[in-house]
Design a protein around this motif. Structure first.
Motif, PDB file in Angstrom:
ATOM      1  N   GLY A  62      10.256  21.248 -47.907  1.00 58.16           N
ATOM      2  CA  GLY A  62       9.867  22.615 -47.588  1.00 58.16           C
ATOM      3  C   GLY A  62      10.950  23.620 -47.935  1.00 58.16           C
ATOM      4  N   ALA A  63      12.210  23.258 -47.685  1.00 55.93           N
ATOM      5  CA  ALA A  63      13.330  24.144 -48.032  1.00 55.93           C
ATOM      6  C   ALA A  63      13.405  24.342 -49.543  1.00 55.93           C
ATOM      7  CB  ALA A  63      14.640  23.567 -47.497  1.00 55.93           C
ATOM      8  N   GLY A  64      13.182  23.256 -50.294  1.00 56.01           N
ATOM      9  CA  GLY A  64      13.175  23.355 -51.747  1.00 56.01           C
ATOM     10  C   GLY A  64      12.050  24.243 -52.246  1.00 56.01           C
ATOM     11  N   THR A  65      10.893  24.149 -51.592  1.00 55.76           N
ATOM     12  CA  THR A  65       9.756  24.990 -51.971  1.00 55.76           C
ATOM     13  C   THR A  65      10.060  26.463 -51.736  1.00 55.76           C
ATOM     14  OG1 THR A  65       8.207  23.197 -51.432  1.00 55.76           O
ATOM     15  CG2 THR A  65       7.295  25.423 -51.572  1.00 55.76           C
ATOM     16  N   PHE A  66      10.762  26.779 -50.637  1.00 53.31           N
ATOM     17  CA  PHE A  66      11.150  28.166 -50.382  1.00 53.31           C
ATOM     18  C   PHE A  66      12.039  28.707 -51.503  1.00 53.31           C
ATOM     19  CE2 PHE A  66      10.172  27.845 -45.685  1.00 53.31           C
ATOM     20  CZ  PHE A  66       9.249  28.883 -45.705  1.00 53.31           C
ATOM     21  N   VAL A  67      12.908  27.861 -52.032  1.00 50.65           N
ATOM     22  CA  VAL A  67      13.752  28.295 -53.162  1.00 50.65           C
ATOM     23  C   VAL A  67      12.875  28.708 -54.336  1.00 50.65           C
ATOM     24  CG1 VAL A  67      15.449  27.545 -54.870  1.00 50.65           C
ATOM     25  CG2 VAL A  67      15.736  26.893 -52.469  1.00 50.65           C
ATOM     26  N   HIS A  68      11.865  27.886 -54.656  1.00 52.28           N
ATOM     27  CA  HIS A  68      10.963  28.208 -55.757  1.00 52.28           C
ATOM     28  C   HIS A  68      10.165  29.479 -55.476  1.00 52.28           C
ATOM     29  CE1 HIS A  68      11.622  24.713 -58.262  1.00 52.28           C
ATOM     30  NE2 HIS A  68      11.463  23.916 -57.229  1.00 52.28           N
ATOM     31  N   ILE A  69       9.741  29.650 -54.229  1.00 52.26           N
ATOM     32  CA  ILE A  69       8.944  30.827 -53.870  1.00 52.26           C
ATOM     33  C   ILE A  69       9.736  32.112 -54.078  1.00 52.26           C
ATOM     34  CG2 ILE A  69       7.878  32.069 -51.937  1.00 52.26           C
ATOM     35  CD1 ILE A  69       7.161  29.277 -50.789  1.00 52.26           C
ATOM     36  N   PHE A  70      10.949  32.165 -53.531  1.00 51.51           N
ATOM     37  CA  PHE A  70      11.747  33.390 -53.636  1.00 51.51           C
ATOM     38  C   PHE A  70      12.274  33.599 -55.062  1.00 51.51           C
ATOM     39  CE2 PHE A  70      11.799  32.767 -49.028  1.00 51.51           C
ATOM     40  CZ  PHE A  70      11.547  34.063 -48.599  1.00 51.51           C
ATOM     41  N   ALA A  71      12.549  32.492 -55.759  1.00 53.93           N
ATOM     42  CA  ALA A  71      12.981  32.622 -57.156  1.00 53.93           C
ATOM     43  C   ALA A  71      11.852  33.196 -58.004  1.00 53.93           C
ATOM     44  CB  ALA A  71      13.420  31.265 -57.699  1.00 53.93           C
ATOM     45  N   ALA A  72      10.633  32.741 -57.758  1.00 55.41           N
ATOM     46  CA  ALA A  72       9.487  33.260 -58.508  1.00 55.41           C
ATOM     47  C   ALA A  72       9.228  34.718 -58.159  1.00 55.41           C
ATOM     48  CB  ALA A  72       8.249  32.415 -58.204  1.00 55.41           C
ATOM     49  N   ALA A  73       9.408  35.071 -56.881  1.00 54.48           N
ATOM     50  CA  ALA A  73       9.150  36.442 -56.445  1.00 54.48           C
ATOM     51  C   ALA A  73      10.100  37.438 -57.093  1.00 54.48           C
ATOM     52  CB  ALA A  73       9.254  36.545 -54.924  1.00 54.48           C
ATOM     53  N   VAL A  74      11.339  37.027 -57.336  1.00 53.39           N
ATOM     54  CA  VAL A  74      12.307  37.944 -57.956  1.00 53.39           C
ATOM     55  C   VAL A  74      12.397  37.773 -59.467  1.00 53.39           C
ATOM     56  CG1 VAL A  74      13.667  38.063 -55.853  1.00 53.39           C
ATOM     57  CG2 VAL A  74      14.268  36.380 -57.595  1.00 53.39           C
ATOM     58  N   ASN A  96       2.997  46.109 -53.956  1.00 53.89           N
ATOM     59  CA  ASN A  96       4.213  45.289 -53.852  1.00 53.89           C
ATOM     60  C   ASN A  96       3.852  43.835 -54.148  1.00 53.89           C
ATOM     61  OD1 ASN A  96       6.632  43.986 -53.173  1.00 53.89           O
ATOM     62  ND2 ASN A  96       7.074  45.443 -51.534  1.00 53.89           N
ATOM     63  N   LYS A  97       3.835  43.506 -55.418  1.00 51.05           N
ATOM     64  CA  LYS A  97       3.423  42.161 -55.827  1.00 51.05           C
ATOM     65  C   LYS A  97       4.412  41.097 -55.374  1.00 51.05           C
ATOM     66  CE  LYS A  97       0.541  43.341 -59.800  1.00 51.05           C
ATOM     67  NZ  LYS A  97       0.455  44.773 -59.522  1.00 51.05           N
ATOM     68  N   ALA A  98       5.704  41.444 -55.288  1.00 47.54           N
ATOM     69  CA  ALA A  98       6.708  40.467 -54.843  1.00 47.54           C
ATOM     70  C   ALA A  98       6.453  40.057 -53.391  1.00 47.54           C
ATOM     71  CB  ALA A  98       8.110  41.039 -55.001  1.00 47.54           C
ATOM     72  N   LEU A  99       6.149  41.053 -52.536  1.00 46.86           N
ATOM     73  CA  LEU A  99       5.862  40.763 -51.139  1.00 46.86           C
ATOM     74  C   LEU A  99       4.602  39.913 -51.006  1.00 46.86           C
ATOM     75  CD1 LEU A  99       6.456  41.142 -48.137  1.00 46.86           C
ATOM     76  CD2 LEU A  99       5.141  43.285 -48.228  1.00 46.86           C
ATOM     77  N   ALA A 100       3.579  40.235 -51.803  1.00 45.14           N
ATOM     78  CA  ALA A 100       2.343  39.461 -51.787  1.00 45.14           C
ATOM     79  C   ALA A 100       2.605  38.021 -52.232  1.00 45.14           C
ATOM     80  CB  ALA A 100       1.303  40.114 -52.698  1.00 45.14           C
ATOM     81  N   PHE A 101       3.455  37.872 -53.238  1.00 48.38           N
ATOM     82  CA  PHE A 101       3.797  36.539 -53.734  1.00 48.38           C
ATOM     83  C   PHE A 101       4.504  35.728 -52.646  1.00 48.38           C
ATOM     84  CE2 PHE A 101       5.718  33.160 -56.015  1.00 48.38           C
ATOM     85  CZ  PHE A 101       5.055  33.022 -57.227  1.00 48.38           C
ATOM     86  N   ILE A 102       5.465  36.351 -51.961  1.00 45.93           N
ATOM     87  CA  ILE A 102       6.207  35.652 -50.903  1.00 45.93           C
ATOM     88  C   ILE A 102       5.272  35.255 -49.764  1.00 45.93           C
ATOM     89  CG2 ILE A 102       7.964  35.958 -49.118  1.00 45.93           C
ATOM     90  CD1 ILE A 102       9.512  37.699 -51.127  1.00 45.93           C
ATOM     91  N   MET A 103       4.359  36.153 -49.391  1.00 43.93           N
ATOM     92  CA  MET A 103       3.441  35.848 -48.307  1.00 43.93           C
ATOM     93  C   MET A 103       2.550  34.655 -48.673  1.00 43.93           C
ATOM     94  SD  MET A 103       0.433  38.103 -46.516  1.00 43.93           S
ATOM     95  CE  MET A 103      -0.764  37.501 -47.700  1.00 43.93           C
ATOM     96  N   LEU A 104       1.994  34.663 -49.880  1.00 43.49           N
ATOM     97  CA  LEU A 104       1.149  33.551 -50.316  1.00 43.49           C
ATOM     98  C   LEU A 104       1.964  32.267 -50.428  1.00 43.49           C
ATOM     99  CD1 LEU A 104      -1.018  35.326 -53.055  1.00 43.49           C
ATOM    100  CD2 LEU A 104      -1.787  34.515 -50.822  1.00 43.49           C
ATOM    101  N   GLY A 105       3.191  32.383 -50.907  1.00 45.03           N
ATOM    102  CA  GLY A 105       4.048  31.203 -51.021  1.00 45.03           C
ATOM    103  C   GLY A 105       4.353  30.587 -49.674  1.00 45.03           C
ATOM    104  N   CYS A 106       4.580  31.450 -48.664  1.00 43.07           N
ATOM    105  CA  CYS A 106       4.854  30.947 -47.314  1.00 43.07           C
ATOM    106  C   CYS A 106       3.632  30.255 -46.725  1.00 43.07           C
ATOM    107  CB  CYS A 106       5.300  32.091 -46.408  1.00 43.07           C
ATOM    108  SG  CYS A 106       6.965  32.716 -46.781  1.00 43.07           S
TER     109      CYS A 106
END
Length: 214
Positions: free
Chosen positions: A48-60, A149-159
């Motif tokens: 799960g921690a690794g997935t968060f890295v991918h989520i935030f990396a994709a968002a930025v 705010n597509k980055a925020l939407a991406f982070i929310m969906l990723g979470c």
């Protein structure tokens, strides 16, 4: 909501995608079966921690580099493949340890600390560039084109995706730990199970090494 659409479809699709067998699920089941539920949970939390890295990396936008740069993708790909091969070879080389009481008494092979199991899960996930490419391909389909705010939407969906993934991962951990208690296998069987799963990790490593950007 927050510039997203079809949330229910996203959740269902995400759950089905999380159920596809891969190195993450194999690692969780292996640790749960050999060391118990807490070990399986440690592996799941690392994933799960690794997935968060991918989520935030994709968002930025960092994951876009992996999707567009052949060199970056190849470097991360081979790092991930090398790590999967390392885990697989370690499992295959696991041995039954003899105790001081008698040369014939055996103990369970290859027990790891929860911290090391967590890092196994983290590295298995974060060093897989296919996960980064997957997030870039899958998540934007559920973001509204006119989102402010597509980055925020991406982070929310990723979470949301990661939360559902953790539910599935812990289901695997619980069921594997329960099954291992019901089936009391000998140390010899456990040893050969480790070796079999090591072979599976090696196959995942080879598959990743041969993977192309899609």
């Amino acid at each position: 909501m927050f510039g997203t659409h079809d949330i229910l479809l996203f959740i269902i699709s995400g759950l089905l995608l999380n159920m596809i067998p891969g190195p993450d699920s194999v690692l969780i089941m292996t640790r749960s079966a050999t060391q118990g539920l807490r070990a399986g949970s440690a592996a799941a939390l690392g994933i799960g921690a690794g997935t968060f890295v991918h989520i935030f990396a994709a968002a930025v936008g960092l994951s876009a580099v992996l999707a567009t740069s052949s060199t970056a993708f190849t470097v991360v790909k081979f790092m991930g493949a090398a790590y999967l091969l390392y885990v697989g070879i370690s499992l295959i080389r696991s041995k039954k340890k003899r105790t001081s009481d008698t040369e014939n008494k055996l103990v369970a092979p290859l027990s790891l600390s929860y911290k090391r199991i967590f890092m196994q899960g983290f590295l298995t996930n974060v060093l897989n560039p296919k996960v980064a490419v997957f997030f870039l391909a899958f998540v934007p389909q559920f973001i509204s084109p006119d989102s402010s705010n597509k980055a925020l939407a991406f982070i929310m969906l990723g979470c949301i995706f990661n939360f559902n993934g953790m539910l599935w991962c812990h289901f695997l951990a619980i069921s594997s730990a329960f099954a291992s208690k019901r089936v009391q296998a000998s140390e010899t069987v456990a040893l050969w199970l480790n070796r079999l799963i090591g072979g599976v990790f090696i196959s995942f490593g080879i598959k990743l090494a041969l993977a192309e950007r899609s």
